[in-house]
Enzyme design. Structure first.
Site, short mmCIF file in Angstrom:
data_model
loop_
_atom_site.label_atom_id
_atom_site.label_comp_id
_atom_site.label_asym_id
_atom_site.label_seq_id
_atom_site.Cartn_x
_atom_site.Cartn_y
_atom_site.Cartn_z
N VAL A 26 61.50 -16.91 4.25
CA VAL A 26 61.56 -16.03 5.42
C VAL A 26 61.66 -16.86 6.70
O VAL A 26 62.51 -16.61 7.56
CB VAL A 26 60.35 -15.07 5.48
CG1 VAL A 26 60.32 -14.29 6.77
CG2 VAL A 26 60.37 -14.12 4.28
N LYS A 47 54.83 -27.70 4.28
CA LYS A 47 56.00 -28.06 3.49
C LYS A 47 57.15 -27.12 3.85
O LYS A 47 56.94 -26.01 4.35
CB LYS A 47 55.71 -28.03 1.99
CG LYS A 47 55.29 -26.69 1.45
CD LYS A 47 55.00 -26.80 -0.03
CE LYS A 47 54.61 -25.44 -0.58
NZ LYS A 47 54.42 -25.45 -2.02
N ASP A 103 54.34 -10.58 8.51
CA ASP A 103 53.62 -9.70 7.58
C ASP A 103 52.86 -8.57 8.25
O ASP A 103 52.05 -7.89 7.61
CB ASP A 103 52.67 -10.52 6.70
CG ASP A 103 51.51 -11.14 7.47
OD1 ASP A 103 51.53 -11.10 8.72
OD2 ASP A 103 50.60 -11.68 6.82
#
Length: 159
Positions: A26, A47, A103
């Protein structure tokens, strides 16, 4: 969320500093869209996915509120950690910087539309975070007819 539609404002991001928190799929898509629109993207994540845009400045570390500086035009938080996303939201709001939280639509000042463009001509579809499926379906329909509506004089790739 209210029952009013969001105002579909197109803004100039050329040379504007944008912070993306997260390094997954995303975050990668959102960073790519911002870069295609001329933003200077800095991304903070422990990461990064292999397909994360190479044009972004990658900072490999955990997010801290100090990552949000006053020179930012926009902030995007797309991590899989609700606490981190909420901390980004609170910090951005305190600094009055528009923020998108992947989210939680209630914590978004703006939403990422599905964008179809040919050169500088662009159209977008957005459901204000309520239905990504509807947004994708409408965008796919537009992509099918886009070439008939826009003469692509510069042989620009339609995305």
């Amino acid at each position: 969320m209210n029952s009013y539609p969001f105002f579909p404002m197109m803004i100039n991001l050329i040379g504007k500093k944008v912070l993306v928190i997260g390094g997954g799929k995303v975050a990668s898509r959102r960073a790519d869209t911002l870069i295609r629109c001329g933003a200077e993207v800095k991304a903070v994540s422990e990461k990064f996915s292999d397909d994360f845009p190479k044009e972004a400045l990658r900072i490999i570390k955990s997010f801290t509120p100090d990552d949000i500086t006053d020179d930012l035009s926009l902030i995007v938080s797309a991590t899989d950690n609700r606490e981190t996303n909420h901390l980004v939201y609170r910090t951005a709001k305190a600094k009055l910087i528009p923020v998108n939280i992947s989210d939680c639509q209630e914590e978004c000042d703006f939403f990422f539309p599905s964008m179809i463009n040919s050169g500088t001509v662009a159209v977008s579809v957005c459901s204000a975070g309520t239905s990504s499926i509807l947004t994708r379906r409408l965008s796919d329909r537009l992509r099918k007819v886009w070439h008939t509506w826009i003469a692509d004089e510069n042989n620009t790739k339609i995305r």
